[in-house]
Scaffold this active site. Structure first.
Site, short mmCIF file in Angstrom:
data_model
loop_
_atom_site.label_atom_id
_atom_site.label_comp_id
_atom_site.label_asym_id
_atom_site.label_seq_id
_atom_site.Cartn_x
_atom_site.Cartn_y
_atom_site.Cartn_z
N HIS A 1 -10.08 75.24 28.51
CA HIS A 1 -9.32 75.94 27.49
C HIS A 1 -9.85 77.35 27.26
CE1 HIS A 1 -12.50 73.88 25.08
NE2 HIS A 1 -12.50 74.99 24.36
N HIS B 1 -13.99 82.16 22.96
CA HIS B 1 -14.75 81.63 24.10
C HIS B 1 -13.80 81.05 25.13
CE1 HIS B 1 -14.51 77.90 21.56
NE2 HIS B 1 -14.41 77.28 22.72
N GLU C 1 -18.34 78.03 27.12
CA GLU C 1 -18.58 76.62 26.81
C GLU C 1 -18.46 75.84 28.12
OE1 GLU C 1 -15.51 74.95 24.31
OE2 GLU C 1 -16.72 73.21 23.77
CO CO Z 1 -14.01 75.20 22.96
#
Ligand code: CO
Length: 134
Positions: free
Chosen positions: A7, A79, A130
């Site tokens: 994502h 992020h 991440e």
């Molecule tokens: Co995330």
């Protein structure tokens, strides 16, 4: 080592406005709002054919995205998340290559109930990264 883009997370000061932009202007499929108090955010998921966009709004006083929105009042990309097979092996590869893991260096359970680590933006082209074990 990294796999799919899981994502892209976009922080916004106004989740309803962001939902309207994605659902109406862009014509995307947007999930119901989910409050995640343990992560300090309210989130909706925009489902795309090949990945997800997460729209994040601060929740509570100690939200981890509050300082980002102070610096970026209109919101912005917060992020990006890449998938890995083994978070422990991924964490070792990061530190072996001189990259910094945020926090205590150990994986935590992320917003999707899966182990994640966050990597220092200064070590990754100015982008908070991440890694999520899938
Ligand atoms: Co995330």
């Amino acid at each position: 080592m990294i796999g799919n883009l899981n994502h892209v997370a976009i922080a916004t000061p106004d989740l309803n406005q962001a939902i309207a932009i994605y659902a109406n202007t862009l014509g995307a499929s947007v999930s119901e709002r989910q409050e995640l108090p343990e992560h300090g955010v309210t989130v909706v998921f925009v489902e795309l054919p090949n990945t997800k966009i997460e729209l994040l709004e601060p929740l509570g006083k100690d939200s981890p995205i509050a300082s980002f929105l102070t610096k970026n009042p209109a919101g912005g990309i917060h992020h990006i998340c890449y998938e890995v097979d083994d978070i422990v092996a991924a964490a070792k590869q990061m530190t072996d290559n001189g990259a910094r893991i945020l926090g205590d260096g150990k994986s935590k359970i992320g917003a999707h109930g899966k182990p994640v680590i966050f990597l220092h933006p200064k070590d990754f082209c100015g982008t908070l990264v991440e890694l999520e074990q899938v």
